[in-house]
Structure formats: C-alpha cells, structure tokens
Design a protein around this motif. Structure first.
Motif, PDB file in Angstrom:
ATOM      1  N   MET A   1       0.707  -1.411  -0.117  1.00 28.67           N
ATOM      2  CA  MET A   1      -0.026  -0.073   0.087  1.00 28.67           C
ATOM      3  C   MET A   1       0.874   1.269   0.047  1.00 28.67           C
ATOM      4  O   MET A   1       2.022   1.355   0.735  1.00 28.67           O
ATOM      5  N   CYS A   2       0.656   2.268  -0.915  1.00 27.69           N
ATOM      6  CA  CYS A   2       1.164   3.373  -0.921  1.00 27.69           C
ATOM      7  C   CYS A   2       0.190   4.461  -0.751  1.00 27.69           C
ATOM      8  O   CYS A   2      -0.745   4.488  -1.461  1.00 27.69           O
ATOM      9  N   PHE A  32      -4.920   9.964  -1.170  1.00 23.60           N
ATOM     10  CA  PHE A  32      -5.211   8.652  -1.643  1.00 23.60           C
ATOM     11  C   PHE A  32      -4.492   7.434  -1.278  1.00 23.60           C
ATOM     12  O   PHE A  32      -3.166   7.604  -0.959  1.00 23.60           O
ATOM     13  N   ALA A  33      -4.963   6.341  -1.184  1.00 26.74           N
ATOM     14  CA  ALA A  33      -4.258   5.173  -1.035  1.00 26.74           C
ATOM     15  C   ALA A  33      -4.177   4.389  -2.251  1.00 26.74           C
ATOM     16  O   ALA A  33      -5.277   4.160  -3.088  1.00 26.74           O
ATOM     17  N   VAL A  34      -2.989   3.905  -2.616  1.00 26.60           N
ATOM     18  CA  VAL A  34      -2.837   2.879  -3.911  1.00 26.60           C
ATOM     19  C   VAL A  34      -2.552   1.484  -3.332  1.00 26.60           C
ATOM     20  O   VAL A  34      -1.595   1.324  -2.813  1.00 26.60           O
ATOM     21  N   TRP A  35      -3.186   0.765  -4.036  1.00 21.89           N
ATOM     22  CA  TRP A  35      -3.058  -0.750  -3.577  1.00 21.89           C
ATOM     23  C   TRP A  35      -2.377  -1.337  -4.960  1.00 21.89           C
ATOM     24  O   TRP A  35      -3.209  -1.513  -5.853  1.00 21.89           O
ATOM     25  N   PRO A  36      -1.542  -1.423  -4.879  1.00 21.10           N
ATOM     26  CA  PRO A  36      -0.631  -1.807  -6.207  1.00 21.10           C
ATOM     27  C   PRO A  36      -0.991  -3.462  -6.463  1.00 21.10           C
ATOM     28  O   PRO A  36      -0.802  -4.411  -5.463  1.00 21.10           O
ATOM     29  N   ASP A  42      -5.136  -0.416  -7.683  1.00 21.83           N
ATOM     30  CA  ASP A  42      -6.338   0.405  -7.281  1.00 21.83           C
ATOM     31  C   ASP A  42      -5.995   1.621  -6.623  1.00 21.83           C
ATOM     32  O   ASP A  42      -5.139   1.761  -5.601  1.00 21.83           O
ATOM     33  N   LEU A  43      -6.956   2.617  -6.652  1.00 20.34           N
ATOM     34  CA  LEU A  43      -6.600   3.760  -6.048  1.00 20.34           C
ATOM     35  C   LEU A  43      -7.851   4.134  -5.268  1.00 20.34           C
ATOM     36  O   LEU A  43      -9.025   3.895  -5.759  1.00 20.34           O
ATOM     37  N   PHE A  44      -7.588   4.368  -3.865  1.00 15.92           N
ATOM     38  CA  PHE A  44      -8.793   4.857  -2.957  1.00 15.92           C
ATOM     39  C   PHE A  44      -8.754   6.201  -2.509  1.00 15.92           C
ATOM     40  O   PHE A  44      -7.616   6.430  -2.050  1.00 15.92           O
ATOM     41  N   ALA A  45      -9.769   6.819  -2.404  1.00 14.31           N
ATOM     42  CA  ALA A  45      -9.694   8.274  -1.855  1.00 14.31           C
ATOM     43  C   ALA A  45     -10.033   7.934  -0.463  1.00 14.31           C
ATOM     44  O   ALA A  45     -10.863   7.169   0.131  1.00 14.31           O
ATOM     45  N   ILE A  46      -9.280   8.647   0.529  1.00 10.15           N
ATOM     46  CA  ILE A  46      -9.332   8.708   1.749  1.00 10.15           C
ATOM     47  C   ILE A  46     -10.487   9.744   2.206  1.00 10.15           C
ATOM     48  O   ILE A  46      -9.957  10.673   2.330  1.00 10.15           O
TER      49      ILE A  46
END
Ligand SMILES: [Zn+2]
Length: 150
Positions: A1-2, A32-36, A42-46
């Motif tokens: 996760m980045c 945003f959190a990126v799940w590589p 996938d990109l998630f807005a926090i």
C-alpha cells in the motif's frame, strides 16, 4: 500500500505524513491510497480523515486508548508474583489515580516513556484486575527505568 497526496493546484507527492493530514483536513489537498497489483493498481480516496489519522497515530484517541492527554498520576509496586525482583524487567502492578484506563498498552507505554521515563515491555502479556482499591494493571517494566524507592 502506498499513499499519495494531491494538492489543490494538482501537484502529486508520494507518502503521507502528519503535515499532509493537516493539509487534507484544511482542504488544501486530498489523500489517496494506492493498492498496487501486478496488472493494475487500485486507487482509493481517503474520505474518513479522522479514522485514518487515528490509525496512523497522528491524533490522540482517548476513547480507544482510555488515556487522557495529561500527566498521569501513577502508583506502582512490585507484583506479588514476581520471583526475581532484580531481573532487568520486573512485573509491577500499576494504578492510575488520574482516572485513566489502560486499553492499549502501547499507547500507555508511549505516555509513560515520555512523561516519566518508564520502559514498559509491550511485547509480553499484561492484564488488569478490579478490586476495592480500583483497577490495577500488571505489566513488565525495565527495573532501572522505574523510580527508585527513597
Ligand atoms: Zn491519566
């Protein structure tokens, strides 16, 4: 996760810290959190900044730690089960006269380290017991970090 931060002017930076959280809180940026993944990421807005900041330990969470942000009034004595009172870590029984509770030993250890220099072992077991004198907590503390009896 980045994690990435996108500011209002469109600049993107990687990694999020407490300062980035403050910017997001004041609306200057979004996090945003990126799940590589191997084929796509996938990109998630926090959206829940509060919960995120608590999870990262950037804001103090009194409800989940049981600890107020103040100087704790602590009493302690050697645990009755300690058979080796000269070991480097000893079992002690601790009372919090300030009315706080220990729900999260790691958070309590952090407070006690900065307030009174205690070095509490957070990897071993700990416990609490209620009796007439109030709730006490048993934990292991580095003997030399405890105040020496006068
Ligand atoms: Zn307290």
């Amino acid at each position: 996760m980045c994690y990435i931060e996108v500011t209002a002017d469109g600049s993107v930076s990687q990694g999020v810290d407490a300062a980035a959280y403050q910017r997001a809180l004041s609306g200057q940026s979004r996090l945003f959190a990126v799940w590589p993944g191997s084929y796509r990421s996938d990109l998630f807005a926090i959206d829940d900044l509060d919960q995120y900041a608590r999870g990262m330990g950037w804001v103090h969470d009194e409800a989940s730690t049981g600890l107020a942000e103040h100087e704790h009034q602590v009493r302690w004595r050697l645990s009755e089960s300690e058979r080796n009172p000269t070991a480097s870590y000893i079992s002690v029984r601790v009372w919090l006269d300030c009315g706080c509770m220990v729900r999260d030993l790691g958070a309590f250890a952090k407070h006690m380290r900065s307030q009174q220099g205690w070095d509490i072992a957070t990897t071993g077991g700990w416990g609490s017991s209620s009796e007439r004198g109030g709730t006490s907590y048993s934990m292991r503390v580095r003997r030399k970090s405890l105040p020496q009896p006068a």
